[in-house]
Write an enzyme that holds these catalytic residues in place. Structure first.
Site, PDB file in Angstrom:
ATOM      1  N   THR A  61     -20.973  19.656   6.823  1.00 26.10           N
ATOM      2  CA  THR A  61     -20.177  18.521   7.337  1.00 26.10           C
ATOM      3  C   THR A  61     -18.639  18.794   7.181  1.00 26.10           C
ATOM      4  O   THR A  61     -17.759  18.275   7.823  1.00 26.10           O
ATOM      5  CB  THR A  61     -20.561  17.320   7.061  1.00 26.10           C
ATOM      6  OG1 THR A  61     -20.410  16.962   5.396  1.00 26.10           O
ATOM      7  CG2 THR A  61     -21.865  16.970   7.455  1.00 26.10           C
ATOM      8  N   TYR A 105     -28.349   7.347   1.965  1.00 22.98           N
ATOM      9  CA  TYR A 105     -26.954   7.551   1.367  1.00 22.98           C
ATOM     10  C   TYR A 105     -26.931   6.583   0.211  1.00 22.98           C
ATOM     11  O   TYR A 105     -26.643   7.046  -0.933  1.00 22.98           O
ATOM     12  CB  TYR A 105     -26.019   7.120   2.279  1.00 22.98           C
ATOM     13  CG  TYR A 105     -24.600   7.444   1.866  1.00 22.98           C
ATOM     14  CD1 TYR A 105     -24.174   8.706   1.573  1.00 22.98           C
ATOM     15  CD2 TYR A 105     -23.760   6.334   1.953  1.00 22.98           C
ATOM     16  CE1 TYR A 105     -22.908   8.892   1.150  1.00 22.98           C
ATOM     17  CE2 TYR A 105     -22.481   6.579   1.631  1.00 22.98           C
ATOM     18  CZ  TYR A 105     -21.768   7.706   1.279  1.00 22.98           C
ATOM     19  OH  TYR A 105     -20.503   7.832   0.921  1.00 22.98           O
TER      20      TYR A 105
END
Ligand code: UDP
Length: 328
Positions: A36, A146
């Site tokens: 990312t 997450y």
């Protein structure tokens, strides 16, 4: 020269941290697997003698030759669209990756600061959130990959502190914005600015009454620096307490970009927190930190970054493909 390892170095926050520690005169080792992160965020550092880049996945054993004084563990996807695309990596980087970073800190006798998040408070039932609040997290919801990994990370970090006497620091980061955010990462700010620049309507999820509190990246970096240099091993919130509804935020972006776009409403993603505001009194008390950059100034600086991106970047095919986590 002090040596610091920064994981997630090519990401939004990691790259700003590289810049800060370079300017403080450190030897910076940046590590990223570039899933990312974007190489462009740190390319300007490649020519420097006190910067080294390791293309490495921190969930695999980390080998860094020589001594290390500090480690900043900032590798992790951090946007909703990324959790959807790469949920297993999201879980691994803050569990296995943190374990490797802590092991490295122990081996090198380095102080380590790990990036935690306001997401550990989940959809909070206490407002504003202070560090004593334990949170309201759905472990199996779309954000669970997450949130739970970050909660596990905090537990692991405290265990290394308690049982191995590693010098640890934990920052709980609230919504942060600034140059180098990924245009198409699904977050509200780049989504709205990208839409305005492409001449599209701005997509507000739900009725837009959910709130967030946005901190400019330079303020966050200062908070990280001060926490790292402090002697406090427990979690500390860093964020800007100035709270705004997402609908008003979208209106601010329309004004900022001077665009004629409308606001369109889309379904609210599953488990989207209704409100979020940091209680930053601990950071104030411990190391006299508070944000200095107001939203008007911060948004201007951020806009001037986005407006200078190439049109190729602006029109990347996966832009705006995020409709939120709607679990049917
Ligand atoms: N949001 C929105 N439109 C978008 C992207 C996000 O209304 O195109 C909303 C999202 O549902 C959330 C808020 O903006 O309520 C902030 O989203 P972001 O992903 O930036 O941060 P987080 O939800 O992780 O705090």
């Amino acid at each position: 020269m002090k040596r610091i390892l920064i994981t997630g170095a090519a990401g939004f926050l990691g790259s700003h941290l590289c810049d800060r520690f370079i300017s403080e005169g450190y030897f910076v080792i940046g590590m990223d697997n570039l899933i990312t992160g974007r190489k462009e965020n740190i390319e300007h550092l490649f020519k420097l003698e006190n910067f080294e880049f390791y293309h490495h996945d921190v969930t695999k054993f980390i080998h860094v030759p020589g001594n290390l004084d500090y480690i900043l563990h900032f590798a992790s996807p951090a946007s909703p669209i990324d959790y959807l695309k790469i949920p297993i990596q999201t879980l691994k980087v803050s569990s296995l990756g943190t374990h490797n970073c802590l092991g490295l800190a122990k081996a090198k006798n380095a102080r380590i600061l790990v990036a935690s998040t306001s997401e550990i408070y989940g959809d909070p039932l206490v407002h504003p959130q202070n560090e004593e609040y334990w949170g309201n997290v759905n472990p199996i919801g779309p954000r669970g990959v997450y949130d739970e990994a970050k909660r596990f990370q905090e537990a692991l970090t405290m265990a290394y502190h308690t049982y191995h006497n590693v010098e640890t620091r934990i920052i709980r980061i609230f919504n942060t914005y600034g140059p180098r955010m990924r245009l198409n990462d699904g977050r509200a700010l780049p989504a709205f600015i990208g839409q305005a620049l492409r001449g599209e309507d701005l997509t507000v999820f739900g009725d837009g009454s959910q709130t967030r509190s946005f901190c400019f990246v330079d303020d966050l970096v200062e908070g990280i620096y001060r926490l790292l240099m402090s002697d406090y091993a427990y979690p500390v919130n860093i964020g800007n307490p100035e709270e705004i509804s997402i609908l008003d935020f979208a209106k601010e972006i329309i004004e900022l970009t001077n665009s004629k776009q409308k606001i369109v409403f889309k379904e609210l993603p599953t488990d989207d927190p209704k409100q979020r505001q940091p209680d930053i009194s601990l950071a104030k008390r411990l190391f006299d930190w508070e944000p200095k950059v107001g939203r008007k100034e911060g948004l201007k600086k951020t806009y001037s970054y986005f407006v200078n991106l190439s049109s190729e970047e602006l029109y990347k095919s996966d832009h705006n493909s995020f409709d939120g986590f709607i679990l049917k």
